[in-house]
Design an enzyme around this catalytic site. Structure first.
Site, short mmCIF file in Angstrom:
data_model
loop_
_atom_site.label_atom_id
_atom_site.label_comp_id
_atom_site.label_asym_id
_atom_site.label_seq_id
_atom_site.Cartn_x
_atom_site.Cartn_y
_atom_site.Cartn_z
N ASP A 1 0.87 -1.16 0.00
CA ASP A 1 0.00 0.00 0.00
C ASP A 1 0.92 1.22 0.00
O ASP A 1 2.06 1.14 0.46
CB ASP A 1 -0.88 -0.03 1.25
CG ASP A 1 -1.68 1.23 1.43
OD1 ASP A 1 -2.43 1.61 0.51
OD2 ASP A 1 -1.52 1.86 2.49
N ASP B 1 0.02 5.01 0.87
CA ASP B 1 -0.19 6.00 1.93
C ASP B 1 -0.38 5.33 3.29
O ASP B 1 -1.25 4.49 3.45
CB ASP B 1 -1.40 6.87 1.59
CG ASP B 1 -1.27 7.53 0.23
OD1 ASP B 1 -0.20 8.10 -0.04
OD2 ASP B 1 -2.22 7.46 -0.56
#
Length: 191
Positions: free
Chosen positions: A15, A17
């Site tokens: 991922d 952020d």
């Protein structure tokens, strides 16, 4: 109790952020990119072992009209530069209510990244900071690994089969270099 060790992946998808970089909501400015501690080390460990790397990221700000796909790509390019280059990038530009197949926790981003890498998604791991990341991994047949932060809900931490306090320890565990699972944080940290 430790979860059984997942099989060593041929690719690790992160991922963006809150996992690789500080979570700046709807960031379209590459100058605001700040790597999280351990991100460089984690990527270096994977490169040394020949494990492919990528990013799978929901970017609903595009669908909400808060930033453009071009801005997302500019931020991704900056992250890529700071981390020394990843093998694949996939992002979902849709708003949460669009019903698209790519938005995590659906498997579309993971499946697309695995396809572009030429690997079976079951040989991938997805490392993220929230349940949607783990849900996408599970839906795609990949191994999900949680690296919680202050925004991770306590129930997400409790439900995670594989969790680690930081990126390097998560990667080391995936590579078989340390225990398969460790407590995510001292008691009460995410209460």
């Amino acid at each position: 109790m430790n979860a059984p060790r997942p099989p060593q992946p041929v690719a690790v998808l992160f991922d963006r952020d809150g996992t690789l970089i500080e979570d700046v909501p709807y960031n379209g400015d590459p100058d605001r990119v700040a790597l999280l501690p351990g991100a460089v080390e984690a990527l270096e460990l994977l490169r040394l072992r020949g494990v492919r790397t990528g990013v799978v990221s929901n970017q609903s700000g595009v669908g909400r009209g808060l930033l453009t796909a071009r801005q997302v790509l500019a931020v991704n390019l900056r992250v890529d530069e700071l981390l020394g280059g990843l093998d694949v990038w996939e992002f979902c530009p849709h708003a949460p209510d669009a019903g698209c197949p790519c938005r995590k926790p659906r498997p579309g981003l993971v499946l697309a990244a695995a396809r572009r890498l030429g690997v079976d998604p079951r040989r991938c791991a997805v490392v993220g900071d929230i349940a949607a990341d783990l849900g996408a991994a599970e839906a795609a047949g990949a191994t999900g690994v949680l690296v919680p932060n202050a925004a991770t809900r306590p129930r997400e931490v409790a439900a995670a089969r594989h969790r680690h306090p930081d990126l390097p320890s998560a990667v080391r565990a995936l590579l078989g270099e340390e225990p398969a699972a460790r407590p995510a944080a001292p008691a009460g940290r995410w209460s």
